[in-house]
Design an enzyme around this catalytic site. Structure first.
Site, PDB file in Angstrom:
ATOM      1  N   SER A  94      67.858 -16.477  63.707  1.00 33.63           N
ATOM      2  CA  SER A  94      67.841 -15.728  62.457  1.00 33.63           C
ATOM      3  C   SER A  94      67.507 -16.685  61.328  1.00 33.63           C
ATOM      4  O   SER A  94      68.032 -17.797  61.274  1.00 33.63           O
ATOM      5  CB  SER A  94      69.207 -15.082  62.206  1.00 33.63           C
ATOM      6  OG  SER A  94      69.198 -14.337  61.010  1.00 33.63           O
ATOM      7  N   HIS A 108      62.661 -12.878  55.697  1.00 41.79           N
ATOM      8  CA  HIS A 108      63.724 -12.879  56.696  1.00 41.79           C
ATOM      9  C   HIS A 108      63.118 -12.536  58.039  1.00 41.79           C
ATOM     10  O   HIS A 108      62.212 -11.703  58.134  1.00 41.79           O
ATOM     11  CB  HIS A 108      64.789 -11.841  56.325  1.00 41.79           C
ATOM     12  CG  HIS A 108      65.613 -11.385  57.499  1.00 41.79           C
ATOM     13  ND1 HIS A 108      65.362 -10.190  58.157  1.00 41.79           N
ATOM     14  CD2 HIS A 108      66.655 -11.957  58.147  1.00 41.79           C
ATOM     15  CE1 HIS A 108      66.230 -10.045  59.148  1.00 41.79           C
ATOM     16  NE2 HIS A 108      67.023 -11.097  59.168  1.00 41.79           N
ATOM     17  N   VAL A 111      65.273 -12.526  65.799  1.00 42.58           N
ATOM     18  CA  VAL A 111      65.051 -12.020  67.155  1.00 42.58           C
ATOM     19  C   VAL A 111      66.279 -12.365  67.968  1.00 42.58           C
ATOM     20  O   VAL A 111      66.831 -13.468  67.848  1.00 42.58           O
ATOM     21  CB  VAL A 111      63.768 -12.588  67.806  1.00 42.58           C
ATOM     22  CG1 VAL A 111      62.527 -11.937  67.210  1.00 42.58           C
ATOM     23  CG2 VAL A 111      63.679 -14.099  67.675  1.00 42.58           C
ATOM     24  N   ARG A 112      66.731 -11.430  68.809  1.00 35.40           N
ATOM     25  CA  ARG A 112      68.025 -11.624  69.445  1.00 35.40           C
ATOM     26  C   ARG A 112      68.094 -10.880  70.779  1.00 35.40           C
ATOM     27  O   ARG A 112      67.338  -9.931  71.026  1.00 35.40           O
ATOM     28  CB  ARG A 112      69.147 -11.144  68.526  1.00 35.40           C
ATOM     29  CG  ARG A 112      69.028  -9.685  68.136  1.00 35.40           C
ATOM     30  CD  ARG A 112      70.038  -9.299  67.060  1.00 35.40           C
ATOM     31  NE  ARG A 112      69.904  -7.900  66.685  1.00 35.40           N
ATOM     32  CZ  ARG A 112      69.082  -7.464  65.744  1.00 35.40           C
ATOM     33  NH1 ARG A 112      68.327  -8.316  65.064  1.00 35.40           N
ATOM     34  NH2 ARG A 112      69.008  -6.172  65.467  1.00 35.40           N
ATOM     35  N   HIS A 147      51.829  -6.651  56.700  1.00 32.71           N
ATOM     36  CA  HIS A 147      51.951  -5.488  57.578  1.00 32.71           C
ATOM     37  C   HIS A 147      50.868  -5.464  58.661  1.00 32.71           C
ATOM     38  O   HIS A 147      51.139  -5.027  59.792  1.00 32.71           O
ATOM     39  CB  HIS A 147      51.926  -4.197  56.756  1.00 32.71           C
ATOM     40  CG  HIS A 147      53.264  -3.854  56.178  1.00 32.71           C
ATOM     41  ND1 HIS A 147      54.230  -3.185  56.883  1.00 32.71           N
ATOM     42  CD2 HIS A 147      53.812  -4.121  54.963  1.00 32.71           C
ATOM     43  CE1 HIS A 147      55.313  -3.038  56.139  1.00 32.71           C
ATOM     44  NE2 HIS A 147      55.085  -3.599  54.964  1.00 32.71           N
ATOM     45  N   HIS A 177      73.420   2.539  47.988  1.00 30.84           N
ATOM     46  CA  HIS A 177      74.134   2.653  46.719  1.00 30.84           C
ATOM     47  C   HIS A 177      73.213   2.466  45.513  1.00 30.84           C
ATOM     48  O   HIS A 177      73.584   2.807  44.392  1.00 30.84           O
ATOM     49  CB  HIS A 177      75.289   1.657  46.662  1.00 30.84           C
ATOM     50  CG  HIS A 177      74.882   0.224  46.756  1.00 30.84           C
ATOM     51  ND1 HIS A 177      74.478  -0.366  47.930  1.00 30.84           N
ATOM     52  CD2 HIS A 177      74.807  -0.748  45.805  1.00 30.84           C
ATOM     53  CE1 HIS A 177      74.192  -1.639  47.711  1.00 30.84           C
ATOM     54  NE2 HIS A 177      74.374  -1.898  46.436  1.00 30.84           N
ATOM     55  N   GLY A 261      82.440 -15.371  64.330  1.00 28.49           N
ATOM     56  CA  GLY A 261      81.316 -16.294  64.249  1.00 28.49           C
ATOM     57  C   GLY A 261      81.540 -17.375  63.206  1.00 28.49           C
ATOM     58  O   GLY A 261      82.513 -17.358  62.451  1.00 28.49           O
ATOM     59  N   ARG A 262      80.601 -18.300  63.173  1.00 29.93           N
ATOM     60  CA  ARG A 262      80.717 -19.438  62.250  1.00 29.93           C
ATOM     61  C   ARG A 262      80.249 -19.007  60.860  1.00 29.93           C
ATOM     62  O   ARG A 262      79.066 -18.711  60.640  1.00 29.93           O
ATOM     63  CB  ARG A 262      79.875 -20.601  62.748  1.00 29.93           C
ATOM     64  CG  ARG A 262      79.992 -21.860  61.889  1.00 29.93           C
ATOM     65  CD  ARG A 262      79.233 -22.994  62.542  1.00 29.93           C
ATOM     66  NE  ARG A 262      79.397 -24.245  61.832  1.00 29.93           N
ATOM     67  CZ  ARG A 262      78.469 -24.767  61.018  1.00 29.93           C
ATOM     68  NH1 ARG A 262      77.320 -24.135  60.813  1.00 29.93           N
ATOM     69  NH2 ARG A 262      78.673 -25.931  60.426  1.00 29.93           N
TER      70      ARG A 262
END
Length: 301
Positions: A94, A108, A111-112, A147, A177, A261-262
């Site tokens: 990330s 940003h 991939v995971r 794109h 919001h 997580g860290r």
């Protein structure tokens, strides 16, 4: 159907982190990424590549993590009851890049891969990720390039894939919001497993490999444009939207914090400087108003 190969995924992700760091360093004068290897008590660890106060990038973080545990938090299994009681592994890369120059967009990418296992049962696994662009002073040719590169990443996997994941990105990176998008979108996908492991992994790699092709040409075009206090002030104001999204809605941030997580690595996405202003709107006819009128809208590129 091919079985998940975690070693192949991890090898790719570590290589991706290294290649992106190397390409971003080429846009700096002499500054290099600092590498911070870490572990967590609950299981696993990672490697964070951090660059701060560069000539091109005010802050850039590229995080690799591979974490695992014997069970998931209740918040993660509430909508996925089939995950309850399973051990899990999650790994990914990330990154968030915050440039100095307001004419260079923030970007940003993520991939995971996630897998949950239980003895005697088939593993539950999926891929996710994507990338999106957050300009402050946008250029139409840059957004089209972004794109079109995303479309090229998707093309080998089906004629409808880009449109589907572009739409998902538009819907996901939306601040409910504020009733406005975070930026101009890109790609977002999650829970991808219906293609089988090999094709799904191939798609994740294609998305990861196209990030630099999408972002670096924009950085090179815009990083030397002259700017002043007005542009910088607007950039810091718009960064506030980035913070709001990441802390309120972002799945990765929420999962990371809820699963122990860290914190430093999870919150590396935060910009170093940011402003909020009460009930502010840009004046009509200004370059700042153009961002809202032409780019922060539903649009096909």
């Amino acid at each position: 159907m091919s079985q998940p190969d975690l070693n192949k995924v991890k090898t790719y992700l570590l290589g991706l982190q290294q290649s992106i760091a190397g390409a971003l360093e080429q846009e700096e004068d002499t500054l290099k990424f600092t590498i911070d290897a870490w572990t967590r008590e609950q299981g696993g660890g990672g490697r964070s590549c951090i660059l701060q106060n560069g000539t091109t990038f005010e802050s850039a973080g590229i995080n690799f993590s591979h974490v695992f545990g014997s069970g998931l938090p209740a918040s993660a299994t509430a909508h996925r009851p089939e995950l309850a009681g399973r051990s899990f592994q999650a790994m990914g890369v990330s990154l968030v890049i915050h440039p100095n120059n307001p004419y260079v967009p923030t970007s940003h990418a993520n991939v995971r891969f996630f897998i949950a296992e239980k003895p005697g049962e088939e593993p539950v696994w999926w891929f996710g990720g994507g990338y999106d662009l957050t300009p402050y002073y946008a250029f139409e040719e840059d957004v089209i390039h972004w794109h079109q590169t995303a479309k090229q990443a998707c093309a080998p996997f089906g004629a409808d894939v880009y449109a589907r994941y572009k739409k998902w990105c538009d819907e996901y990176f939306h601040l409910k919001h504020r009733n406005e998008p975070r930026g101009v979108g890109g790609l977002f996908f999650d829970d991808l497993n219906e293609w089988g492991f090999d094709k799904s992994f191939g798609f994740m790699q294609s998305v990861g490999d196209h990030y630099l092709k999408a972002y670096i040409p924009i950085v090179q075009k815009r990083k030397d444009i002259a700017y002043g206090e007005r542009e910088r002030d607007f950039q810091l104001y718009r960064r506030g939207r980035y913070v709001e999204f990441n802390l309120v809605y972002d799945r990765g941030t929420l999962f990371g914090l809820q699963s122990g997580g860290r914190t430093e690595s999870i919150l590396m996405s935060m910009p170093p400087l940011v402003k909020w202003r009460y009930n502010w709107q840009p004046e009509a006819g200004t370059p700042e108003a153009e961002l809202y009128e032409k780019y922060l809208i539903k649009r096909e590129w």
